[in-house]
Design an enzyme around this catalytic site. Sequence first.
Site, PDB file in Angstrom:
ATOM      1  CD  GLU A 242      79.855 -49.003  35.781  1.00 52.14           C
ATOM      2  OE1 GLU A 242      80.180 -48.702  34.612  1.00 52.14           O
ATOM      3  OE2 GLU A 242      79.209 -50.020  36.078  1.00 52.14           O
ATOM      4  CB  CYS A 277      80.907 -43.916  32.904  1.00 57.31           C
ATOM      5  SG  CYS A 277      80.454 -45.659  32.794  1.00 57.31           S
TER       6      CYS A 277
END
Length: 473
Positions: A242, A277
């Site tokens: 990720e 993010c």
Amino acid sequence: MPEALGHAWIHGETRKSGGEPIASVNPATGDTWGGFDEGGEEAVDAAVASARSAFQREWGRISGGDRAALLLAWAARIAEEVEQLAWLETLEVGRPIADARSLVAQGPLLIGYYASLIPALDARSEGAVRRPRGVVGAITPWNFPTANVLIRAVPILAAGNTLVLKPSELSPRSAILLARLASDAGLPPGVLNMVPGSGHAAGAALAAHPGIDMLAFTGSTRTGQAVIRASASRSIKPVTMECGGKSPQLVLPDMIEQPEIWPGVFHAAFWNSGQWCAARTRLLVPKGGLDAAVEGLRAAAADWPVGDPRDTATRLGPLASGRQYETVQGYREIARRTAQVVPLSAVPGADGFYAAPELALGAPQDGALVQQEIFGPLLAVQEYGDLDEAIRLADDSPYGLGATIWGADRDAADRVVAGLSTGSVDVIAAPAARPGLAFGTPFEPRKQSGFGIEGGLAGITAFTTPQAINHAG
């Protein structure tokens, strides 16, 4: 600050490492306030050996029900230590204390959710059973120290694996405290091991270690690429990633004049000072909508004061490190050369790594402000003509983590969703509505944002492997 939180936690006990300690810097003041070990290869070797032993013995032999009970006991211990974990986040990365308390308190709920999924792993499907991967390695970033560790550790352990985790060198102490609490709760020695240290030493050693059966990484795309290369240097192992993001939020024409949307737009872009993010750091509005966006976001900023993270009234603290501050300042200079900059608030007159939220209006589509992850409080705002242009601009990114659509026009929203190559999309049809936590919704990052399913039963199943059993005769 307890000295033990600066050392590795291996096989249920503190392990000290030699060499020069890594200094900790308080981002609210810029002062050094302690140090912690550089774990390195020796500590990683010890942690992997401990995890292997636990997997082959205690943890690998207990029932799913007993595994769930131990995880729930861990959740109870975390609930008792929310205050200490929250203050660690405030000291290490400048997270406002009120926000830290709120987020850390969600940790036990996450554990309870994954514990409830353990029975589903015992179901046999198409002649195969699910087995744990074995010893899993994980590398987590600094922006949400407690949450990042739990999001990684809990499904891995719930699936029956043991774990060696390297937290960020900016925020190791909350991770080490979580491991100590797991041991307090009765998890056998070696099930959850923490090795602090830098990425180039401890992180590289963990990624390349041949005793790791699977690797899970959360962090920047650039570091993720290095981790992938290291992971295959000595053995082949499955990897989940990720990585970075540059997520858009798109306001449809039917919502641009709704003032209730702007607190949500602000939150999606600037929460945690943009240091996450999935931050929605690209805003697309219909032509003629810039004034409404600027006015609405300025009004929203009044409810997000930037200040001392120890103050419960503060909603935006400093950036997490001097290095991150310099990175953001570099993008601010680009903004001043290539866009119209609109400050939304001011920083306190204090030392530390403070950066106030800003808008960059009219940033070029192919420029750094639109295409690169900034990880700071800078929102690129662009206008679009029609829906086709909106979709093209929104999807024109090397990243594919998430997106938000503000609009009550269901057909238009569905068209946008279908045109986006992203792992998740929030569609907000009521101006005052806000997306919430959804533990049970699986997603997978796309493009340079990574790969590997996160969340839900699919997310925990990803840390198992099917074993086919064929009976003959």
